[in-house]
Design an enzyme around this catalytic site. Structure first.
Site, PDB file in Angstrom:
ATOM      1  CG  ASN A  19    -103.166   8.773 -29.821  1.00 20.68           C
ATOM      2  OD1 ASN A  19    -104.319   8.491 -29.454  1.00 20.68           O
ATOM      3  ND2 ASN A  19    -102.146   8.776 -28.976  1.00 20.68           N
ATOM      4  CG  ASN A  69     -93.207   7.182 -28.229  1.00 15.55           C
ATOM      5  OD1 ASN A  69     -94.211   7.184 -27.528  1.00 15.55           O
ATOM      6  ND2 ASN A  69     -93.123   6.455 -29.326  1.00 15.55           N
ATOM      7  NE  ARG A  88     -94.828  11.987 -26.543  1.00  9.51           N
ATOM      8  CZ  ARG A  88     -94.649  10.667 -26.414  1.00  9.51           C
ATOM      9  NH1 ARG A  88     -95.313   9.836 -27.200  1.00  9.51           N
ATOM     10  NH2 ARG A  88     -93.809  10.181 -25.520  1.00  9.51           N
ATOM     11  NE  ARG A 135     -98.311  10.323 -33.499  1.00  6.95           N
ATOM     12  CZ  ARG A 135     -98.296  10.317 -32.173  1.00  6.95           C
ATOM     13  NH1 ARG A 135     -97.176  10.137 -31.536  1.00  6.95           N
ATOM     14  NH2 ARG A 135     -99.402  10.495 -31.485  1.00  6.95           N
ATOM     15  CG  HIS A 164     -96.199   5.019 -31.957  1.00  6.41           C
ATOM     16  ND1 HIS A 164     -96.585   5.654 -30.800  1.00  6.41           N
ATOM     17  CD2 HIS A 164     -95.426   5.911 -32.636  1.00  6.41           C
ATOM     18  CE1 HIS A 164     -96.070   6.874 -30.775  1.00  6.41           C
ATOM     19  NE2 HIS A 164     -95.365   7.054 -31.876  1.00  6.41           N
ATOM     20  CG  ASP A 166     -94.902   0.695 -29.407  1.00 10.55           C
ATOM     21  OD1 ASP A 166     -95.920   1.275 -29.843  1.00 10.55           O
ATOM     22  OD2 ASP A 166     -94.211   1.167 -28.476  1.00 10.55           O
ATOM     23  CB  CYS A 258     -96.241   3.052 -24.767  1.00 12.04           C
ATOM     24  SG  CYS A 258     -97.320   2.430 -25.973  1.00 12.04           S
TER      25      CYS A 258
HETATM   26  N1  ARG Z   1    -100.146   9.955 -26.174  1.00 11.38           N
HETATM   27  C1  ARG Z   1     -98.936   9.400 -26.683  1.00 11.38           C
HETATM   28  C2  ARG Z   1     -98.733   9.853 -28.121  1.00 11.38           C
HETATM   29  O1  ARG Z   1     -99.680   9.917 -28.857  1.00 11.38           O
HETATM   30  C3  ARG Z   1     -98.942   7.905 -26.586  1.00 11.38           C
HETATM   31  C4  ARG Z   1     -97.641   7.272 -27.009  1.00 11.38           C
HETATM   32  C5  ARG Z   1     -97.677   5.790 -26.984  1.00 11.38           C
HETATM   33  N2  ARG Z   1     -96.395   5.279 -27.249  1.00 11.38           N
HETATM   34  C6  ARG Z   1     -96.108   4.208 -28.027  1.00 11.38           C
HETATM   35  N3  ARG Z   1     -94.885   3.834 -28.095  1.00 11.38           N
HETATM   36  N4  ARG Z   1     -97.025   3.586 -28.736  1.00 11.38           N
HETATM   37  O2  ARG Z   1     -97.659  10.161 -28.558  1.00 11.38           O
END
Ligand code: ARG
Length: 264
Positions: A19, A69, A88, A135, A164, A166, A258
């Protein structure tokens, strides 16, 4: 009682860039991250009386700390995420195992449709607000609506820093939510205005401090530091603001919300 799942940051780090916040050259100070995560955990459990369950961290899965997530939780059912990035995807078996061994019904969406759980799907009243583009894919929203029986409002996220839902939207209660208007297109802004009677816009600086990435426990809203200007609008609605320094997690594009997923 509010119930959450968290995962300690033993193996948290910036091992890849998926990201706009992540830079491998901007490494995490693991001790500082641990102290910040502990402070968040203490605020939730010690101060706010929430119950926090823990899952075991796993070597080689630096983002497992972001339990938001894992999937989407509603009434004892866990809709497991299908992560966009292979970096991930290895988290899924660990999340699924945790939820099934804690008596959740674990459901999968059809294959080939990205869905990043409570990062991109947030209930407000009987509606689910869901984000797509960076995403989650919009096809996942249709299935989510079918599984949960709820109305799903799909909103396009236009700013890569707010990738995201959130990171730019936070329901406070049935009719109020924090949001960052600039991270949504004109249609999404209108849809939000129609769906949420009391929308509270946050400033640019608070949005960039992850002010919308907040955890709501009864009358308290927990955010990263640097979100002072939330105090007034929150107080006007009967909420306290509790800030915890989560700067190490910002390096990964994450903050308070998160790091948790609501279980109840
Ligand atoms: N480094 C993680 C990603 O890019 C951060 C996730 C943050 N999570 C969230 N729910 N905004 O997937």
């Amino acid at each position: 009682m509010a119930r959450f799942l968290m995962c300690p940051p033993d193996y948290f780090g910036i091992e890849y860039e998926i990201n706009a916040w992540m830079r491998v050259s901007n490494q995490v100070d693991r001790e500082a991250a641990r102290a910040q995560w502990n402070a968040l955990h203490r605020a939730l459990v010690g101060e706010l009386g929430a119950s926090v369950e823990l899952m075991d961290p796993v070597v080689g899965l630096p983002d497992l700390v972001f339990t938001a997530n894992a999937g989407y939780v509603q009434d004892g059912t866990f809709v497991s995420s299908t992560f966009k990035f292979k970096e991930r995807q290895g988290e899924t078996p660990y999340f699924d195992a945790w939820f099934s061994s804690h008596r959740f019904r674990v459901l999968k969406l059809g294959p080939g449709c990205v869905f990043e759980g409570a990062g991109d799907a947030l209930p407000i009243g009987d509606t689910i607000i869901a984000g797509y583009r960076h995403r989650s894919e919009i096809c996942s929203h249709v299935e989510l609506g079918r599984i949960t029986g709820r109305r799903v409002i799909s909103l396009e996220l236009i700013d890569p820093l707010f990738y995201h839902l959130d990171t730019c939207f936070c329901p406070l209660d049935k009719c109020a939510a924090l949001y960052y208007p600039r991270s949504f297109d004109a249609y999404a802004n209108r849809a939000l205005e129609e769906a949420v009677p009391d929308l509270v816009p946050v400033s640019d600086s608070t949005a960039h401090r992850f002010g919308c990435n907040a955890i709501v426990v009864d009358g308290t809203v927990v955010t990263n530091t640097g979100c002072e200007d939330l105090e007034k609008p929150l107080a006007a609605r009967g909420y306290n603001l509790r800030m915890v320094d989560l700067s190490e997690f910002m390096k990964s594009g994450g903050s308070a919300k998160c790091l948790t997923i609501r279980l109840d």
